[in-house]
Enzyme design. Structure first.
Site, PDB file in Angstrom:
ATOM      1  N   ASP A  28       0.860  -1.173   0.000  1.00 56.66           N
ATOM      2  CA  ASP A  28       0.000   0.000   0.000  1.00 56.66           C
ATOM      3  C   ASP A  28       0.905   1.234   0.000  1.00 56.66           C
ATOM      4  O   ASP A  28       2.122   1.121   0.050  1.00 56.66           O
ATOM      5  CB  ASP A  28      -0.951  -0.025   1.190  1.00 56.66           C
ATOM      6  CG  ASP A  28      -0.206   0.060   2.507  1.00 56.66           C
ATOM      7  OD1 ASP A  28      -0.859   0.250   3.541  1.00 56.66           O
ATOM      8  OD2 ASP A  28       1.032  -0.085   2.526  1.00 56.66           O
ATOM      9  N   PHE A  85      -2.641   5.488   4.349  1.00 55.55           N
ATOM     10  CA  PHE A  85      -3.745   5.085   5.219  1.00 55.55           C
ATOM     11  C   PHE A  85      -3.297   4.866   6.655  1.00 55.55           C
ATOM     12  O   PHE A  85      -3.911   5.329   7.599  1.00 55.55           O
ATOM     13  CB  PHE A  85      -4.409   3.826   4.658  1.00 55.55           C
ATOM     14  CG  PHE A  85      -5.540   3.327   5.499  1.00 55.55           C
ATOM     15  CD1 PHE A  85      -5.377   2.228   6.336  1.00 55.55           C
ATOM     16  CD2 PHE A  85      -6.777   3.972   5.480  1.00 55.55           C
ATOM     17  CE1 PHE A  85      -6.426   1.769   7.120  1.00 55.55           C
ATOM     18  CE2 PHE A  85      -7.816   3.520   6.269  1.00 55.55           C
ATOM     19  CZ  PHE A  85      -7.644   2.421   7.088  1.00 55.55           C
ATOM     20  N   GLN A 108     -11.334   7.398  -5.477  1.00 56.66           N
ATOM     21  CA  GLN A 108     -11.888   7.994  -4.262  1.00 56.66           C
ATOM     22  C   GLN A 108     -13.210   8.685  -4.605  1.00 56.66           C
ATOM     23  O   GLN A 108     -13.708   8.566  -5.725  1.00 56.66           O
ATOM     24  CB  GLN A 108     -10.879   8.997  -3.669  1.00 56.66           C
ATOM     25  CG  GLN A 108      -9.601   8.363  -3.159  1.00 56.66           C
ATOM     26  CD  GLN A 108      -9.842   7.495  -1.927  1.00 56.66           C
ATOM     27  OE1 GLN A 108     -10.906   7.525  -1.314  1.00 56.66           O
ATOM     28  NE2 GLN A 108      -8.836   6.714  -1.569  1.00 56.66           N
ATOM     29  N   GLY A 129     -11.277   4.145   0.095  1.00 58.41           N
ATOM     30  CA  GLY A 129     -12.144   4.955   0.926  1.00 58.41           C
ATOM     31  C   GLY A 129     -13.324   4.226   1.514  1.00 58.41           C
ATOM     32  O   GLY A 129     -14.203   4.840   2.109  1.00 58.41           O
ATOM     33  N   ASP A 150      -8.152  -7.555   0.313  1.00 63.21           N
ATOM     34  CA  ASP A 150      -7.161  -7.764   1.372  1.00 63.21           C
ATOM     35  C   ASP A 150      -7.795  -7.427   2.705  1.00 63.21           C
ATOM     36  O   ASP A 150      -8.702  -6.591   2.752  1.00 63.21           O
ATOM     37  CB  ASP A 150      -5.930  -6.866   1.170  1.00 63.21           C
ATOM     38  CG  ASP A 150      -6.143  -5.465   1.710  1.00 63.21           C
ATOM     39  OD1 ASP A 150      -6.755  -4.638   0.999  1.00 63.21           O
ATOM     40  OD2 ASP A 150      -5.744  -5.194   2.859  1.00 63.21           O
ATOM     41  N   CYS A 208     -11.948 -29.586   5.842  1.00 65.49           N
ATOM     42  CA  CYS A 208     -10.815 -28.707   5.541  1.00 65.49           C
ATOM     43  C   CYS A 208      -9.540 -29.525   5.513  1.00 65.49           C
ATOM     44  O   CYS A 208      -9.336 -30.396   6.370  1.00 65.49           O
ATOM     45  CB  CYS A 208     -10.720 -27.610   6.605  1.00 65.49           C
ATOM     46  SG  CYS A 208      -9.331 -26.487   6.376  1.00 65.49           S
ATOM     47  N   CYS A 230      -6.418 -28.243   5.690  1.00 61.12           N
ATOM     48  CA  CYS A 230      -5.254 -27.561   6.237  1.00 61.12           C
ATOM     49  C   CYS A 230      -4.619 -28.429   7.323  1.00 61.12           C
ATOM     50  O   CYS A 230      -5.282 -29.308   7.887  1.00 61.12           O
ATOM     51  CB  CYS A 230      -5.618 -26.177   6.779  1.00 61.12           C
ATOM     52  SG  CYS A 230      -6.302 -26.146   8.445  1.00 61.12           S
ATOM     53  N   CYS A 249      -6.521 -28.610  10.717  1.00 63.39           N
ATOM     54  CA  CYS A 249      -7.714 -29.463  10.757  1.00 63.39           C
ATOM     55  C   CYS A 249      -7.368 -30.928  10.591  1.00 63.39           C
ATOM     56  O   CYS A 249      -8.070 -31.806  11.083  1.00 63.39           O
ATOM     57  CB  CYS A 249      -8.703 -29.023   9.688  1.00 63.39           C
ATOM     58  SG  CYS A 249      -9.482 -27.440  10.086  1.00 63.39           S
ATOM     59  N   HIS A 280      -5.322 -22.192   9.724  1.00 61.95           N
ATOM     60  CA  HIS A 280      -6.656 -22.575   9.280  1.00 61.95           C
ATOM     61  C   HIS A 280      -7.402 -21.400   8.666  1.00 61.95           C
ATOM     62  O   HIS A 280      -8.048 -21.555   7.625  1.00 61.95           O
ATOM     63  CB  HIS A 280      -7.501 -23.147  10.425  1.00 61.95           C
ATOM     64  CG  HIS A 280      -8.935 -23.268  10.027  1.00 61.95           C
ATOM     65  ND1 HIS A 280      -9.410 -24.301   9.232  1.00 61.95           N
ATOM     66  CD2 HIS A 280      -9.985 -22.438  10.208  1.00 61.95           C
ATOM     67  CE1 HIS A 280     -10.695 -24.101   8.974  1.00 61.95           C
ATOM     68  NE2 HIS A 280     -11.076 -22.982   9.553  1.00 61.95           N
TER      69      HIS A 280
END
Lengths: 474, 496
Positions: free
Chosen positions: A159, A163, A256, A283, A333, A371, A373, A376, A401
């Site tokens: 970024d 911000f 914006q 924004g 994100d 799941c 992962c 799990c 997870h």
């Protein structure tokens, strides 16, 4: 070495000519530059290759090629504005819609690069403000950029730093020149200008960089919002001018205009003229009401070019991801999945599990039954219950997870779009999240705008459609 | 070799007893060992110090019956066992004039199932710190990235926090609960990472601090927990003195209570039904005595007569004088059988390890690498040219301080040449940044290195014992890293 600056914005070619010109220019730049890094040659080759593929393929589906990015829509939902695309970046190829976990200061809440890779993440975020402070541009320059510094070999997005500055610092003043703020370390007054932000992001070396925008809280309306929108355009031009590595890093503009669709329209019109590799909708995600929120997103995706990625910043709750994908957003994100893991909250298709709650003390199921992962596969809710908020490792396990969940959700969205069964996916998702079918009004309205009728209290209208396959793991 | 067997020597020629274990299937055939294994009996009578013949022969007859009925299960059982492999021969040449009691050994427990080998480790070594059944800072996949890691050492925190209810309902044991099937899991009353307040237990129970408060644990609940959690090894409940010098009454009380907890525990285990998992847990008798040599000798002698797997020397690193400490250890060990495991808590700095190994200690805790990690430091000391070969950048310093800003642009790993996870992937500059920004990954990477370095230190010790060069390398180490002539006690373990 001649520096080939492909100022795509100033050429007036039709798309195919532009594609070919840019592709060959990138390749030429890479070949002629004796000291071209492997990554930019590969990037150019990859981009050119993708361009060659894109120019003639997928009849009519939108695509674009920029010096360090290529974007090809590969499937479109016939009901909503959702689409699946391939985003080719110098360090990796990304399938969109994509969720990007946030690795603020060059790390993701205790997870190693290998762990993040094994979760299937192709693109993660770094925060310029934090990294610009520590380790700082001089060190990052010396150490060869953020990829090398943190040993992350896939793609990065940074970024602008603006911000964080505005939200974290008590004393931050925005002027035409830039953001004036007080250094938290020695109290001196510093200035973050568009030029400085570009310099920092160039040093960090992320595949995608964000312009410095004049970001205003979405709760504010009136002249300040207008001023911020116009200033963001002026700062965009300064960023384009200052960006020193467009052949390696793609600069995205940030639309914006607050919650005012007229302002948004003006902003999109101006920024699209600059023909950036991608556009973000900024924004939002600042605590505004959900109704104006979705209307702004919908309005912007209607206006933004279809052949460029659209990035909605700061959005990451599952419901928001599904709805905004339907509205045509490609990139998201949010810190939420890793942040909430710290408090022992696990994300599941139906919502979330507060693992600290004592009802999990003897629950021997995994967080989510299907799941795959590692958390799990190997641990029970009961075990996690006994250690969340007490042992640091619990944070890593739940983060693993939660990121896997986000990846799986996005994969489900993409697969459903590819099979053109996205509406059924949306129905199934909302039924799981709201078993009493008490759907939030804003979601009903938003989905109706893209032809999904999420009628509360009744079964999905399209029962004749086959339900999509359970989310596949790749 | 049989000298240490004492009253059990007559049993040396008898094959190992079969362990009938309801929770496991038939164990793979195993050739009987030619070593003088210590035979670990689960059918024991422990109210007195002598073995009751009737219960012993009862055990043996059940063995022969089982063998006769089912040849397939007649294979010698895998159970907890410890065998001394090599005793230090590097006696002469040491200025202290005495041969060392150093020895190498092999510690082995049950296999998690038929498809896996037994949980095993070589000694001298250390088990890595865990809390609430969770290794510190390292997820299991990070632990598995470290081949030298053999197991974990936890306190009674999980027992105290969850009670045995959760484990009983779970039904699969602590190893599976923490996703550590192939690892050794050991529990002790003392939390080696905490400074617990002594005397908070009582005649009937010990006290364990957990987040929700101070929980009482007594032998009944303890044995029930062993039965469902099925750890490999535990120290018997002990009334530990952690607050420095104690008066005679307090010392005596500590010894009495600890002894009584042991007898009570062994008695309860013996009364469990045949095949109870608790019978398969290796029990350590805890030797108290604080800083009183006579008490130490007495406590050790009493413990030596018990039917236990090994011994834990408790109450060290609680403020005792360092020279006195070595005398106390020597005095206690002199009473213990040669062929049983000796464990110590509270001593994990390298120089203390070397001194304790010299006096016959086999197993240590891992507080030292954990403390180094918490301080943002990476272990870099060399022992015998094996743990940091060719690295002379630190002459005399045993740790690298990653907080030091001189590391901020250093692209070296913590220790050039180190093969750990962190050193093969990351730089000092990055970890310095992680510490500065208070990111958890910093301690993850430091911990993975420090565990590796600590365990490779033990591997180096074992090698020198086998090669007969232990004493010379020990003395060289003490000379280099503590800057004191080796005949004098080590004054400080603080790095740099």
């Amino acid at each position: 070495m001649s520096k080939v600056t492909t100022r795509v914005g100033t050429r007036k070619l039709n798309q195919n000519q532009a594609v070919a010109a840019v592709a060959s220019a990138s390749v030429a730049a890479a070949v002629s530059s004796a000291s071209a890094s492997v990554s930019s040659v590969a990037a150019a080759a990859g981009v050119a290759g993708a361009a060659a593929a894109g120019a003639g393929s997928a009849a009519g589906l939108p695509s674009s090629v920029s010096p360090a990015l290529s974007f090809q829509v590969t499937a479109r939902c016939s009901t909503t504005k959702a689409r699946v695309s391939r985003l080719v970046l110098p360090h990796s190829t990304v399938d969109t819609p994509v969720f990007m976990p946030v690795g603020t200061q060059g790390t993701m809440k205790g997870l190693t690069s290998e762990q993040v890779e094994s979760l299937g993440c192709q693109l993660i975020l770094g925060n310029t403000y934090h990294l610009g402070t520590r380790p700082g541009p001089a060190l990052l320059q010396q150490l060869g950029g953020l990829h090398k510094f943190m040993n992350w070999n896939r793609s990065l997005l940074t970024d602008s730093g603006g911000f964080q500055m505005v939200s974290l610092l008590a004393l931050a003043e925005i002027t035409e020149e830039g953001v004036r703020f007080q250094s938290p370390h020695d109290g001196s007054m510093l200035m973050l200008t568009p030029e400085k932000s570009m310099e920092l992001q160039n040093v960090i070396g992320a595949d995608i960089m964000m312009q410095l925008d004049d970001v205003v809280s979405s709760l504010i309306s009136g002249p300040r919002v207008v001023e911020a929108m116009h200033r963001s355009i002026r700062w965009l031009d300064r960023c384009i001018e200052a960006h020193s590595a467009p052949h390696k890093q793609s600069l995205f503009a940030i639309i914006q205009g607050g919650l005012d669709n007229n302002l948004r329209t003006q902003c999109v019109a101006e920024m699209v003229k600059r023909d950036l590799p991608g556009y973000a909708i900024g924004g939002l995600s600042g605590g505004e009401q959900k109704d104006p929120f979705w209307r702004v997103v919908d309005h912007c995706t209607n206006l933004l070019p279809e052949n460029k990625p659209r990035y909605l910043m700061g959005v990451g709750y599952a419901v928001d991801l599904v709805v905004c994908s339907a509205l045509g957003v490609d990139m998201f994100d949010c810190v939420f999945p890793t942040r909430t893991a710290r408090f022992g909250t696990a994300l599941v298709f139906e919502g979330s599990l507060p693992l600290k709650h004592r009802k999990y003390a003897n629950d021997f199921a995994p967080i989510e039954a299907d799941c795959t992962c590692s958390t799990c596969q190997n641990y029970t809710r009961a075990y996690l219950h006994s250690i969340v908020t007490r042992e640091e490792v619990s944070c890593h396990l739940v983060s693993i997870h939660n990121i896997a969940f986000q990846m799986r959700l996005m994969r489900g969205i993409r697969q459903a779009i590819e099979l053109d069964q996205f509406p059924a996916f949306v129905h199934r998702f909302f039924a799981a999240q709201f078993p009493d079918r008490n759907f939030p009004q804003w979601a009903i309205d938003a989905l109706r705008a893209v032809n999904i009728d999420l009628a509360p209290g009744s079964a999905p209208s399209s029962t004749s459609e086959a339900m999509p396959e359970p989310m596949q793991q790749n | 070799m049989l000298a240490g067997f004492g009253s059990f020597s007559l049993l040396a020629s008898i094959p190992r007893a079969i362990l009938v274990h309801s929770a496991r299937c038939t164990l793979p055939a195993r050739p009987s060992s030619v070593f003088s294994d210590y035979l670990y009996y689960h059918y024991c009578c422990c109210s007195s110090s002598s073995l009751s013949s009737s219960s012993h022969y009862q055990a043996m007859s059940s063995f022969s019956t089982a063998a006769a009925n089912n040849p397939a299960t007649a294979a010698p059982v895998a159970g907890p066992r410890f065998q001394v492999l090599h005793s230090d021969q590097s006696a002469s040449g040491s200025a202290s004039g005495s041969s060392t009691g150093a020895r190498t050994g092999r510690l082995e427990f049950n296999a998690p199932d038929d498809a896996h080998p037994p949980r095993a480790m070589l000694t001298p070594s250390s088990l890595f710190c865990a809390r609430l059944g969770t290794p510190l800072s390292l997820t299991m996949d990070m632990c598995r990235a470290e081949p030298l890691l053999a197991g974990f050492h936890d306190s009674l925190s999980l027992l105290a926090q969850n009670g045995e209810q959760v484990m009983r309902q779970y039904g699969k044991g602590i190893h599976k609960f923490m996703h550590a099937d192939e690892y050794i899991f050991y529990m002790s009353t003392r939390d080696v990472l905490a400074a617990t307040v002594d005397g908070m237990g009582g005649d009937k129970q010990v006290a364990v601090d957990v987040a929700t408060g101070r929980i009482k644990v007594e032998p009944e609940g303890f044995v029930k927990y062993l039965d469902v959690a099925m750890p490999d090894m535990v120290a018997s409940l002990s009334d530990n003195i952690v607050g420095g010098t104690a008066g005679t009454k307090r010392i005596e009380k500590s010894i009495q209570r600890t002894d009584k907890f042991l007898d009570d525990t062994l008695d309860r285990i013996s009364k469990l039904p045949e095949g109870s998992p608790a019978k398969n847990v290796a029990i350590l008798a805890v030797v108290q005595g604080s800083q009183d040599k006579a008490s130490r000798i007495r406590a050790a002698s009493t413990a030596a007569s018990k039917l236990v797997f090994g011994f834990l020397l408790e109450g060290f690193n609680t403020g005792e004088d360092q020279l006195q400490r070595l005398e106390l250890i020597e005095a206690a060990v002199s009473q213990l059988p040669h062929d049983k495991l000796r464990v110590i808590h509270g001593l994990s700095a390298p120089e203390h390890i070397l001194q304790a190994v010299s006096r016959g200690i086999d197993l240590f805790d891992s507080a030292y690498p954990v403390m180094a990690t918490t301080e943002g430091r990476a272990l870099v000391f060399d022992f015998a040219g094996l743990t940091a070969p060719g690295w002379d950048g630190y002459a005399g310093r045993s740790m690298l301080d990653l907080w030091d800003s001189r590391n901020d642009a250093d692209t070296n790993p913590f220790l050039p040449g180190c093969t750990c996870y962190a050193c093969t992937r990351h730089t000092r500059a990055y970890v310095h940044h992680l510490l500065n920004t208070h990111e958890m990954l910093g301690s993850v990477l430091l911990m993975s290195h420090n565990v590796h370095h600590f365990l490779s230190f033990f591997a180096a010790i074992r090698k020198t014992i086998e090669q007969g060069t232990f004493v010379q390398h020990r003395d060289a180490f003490l000379q280099r890293y503590t800057a004191q002539p080796f005949v004098r006690p080590v004054v400080t373990s603080a790095p740099q």
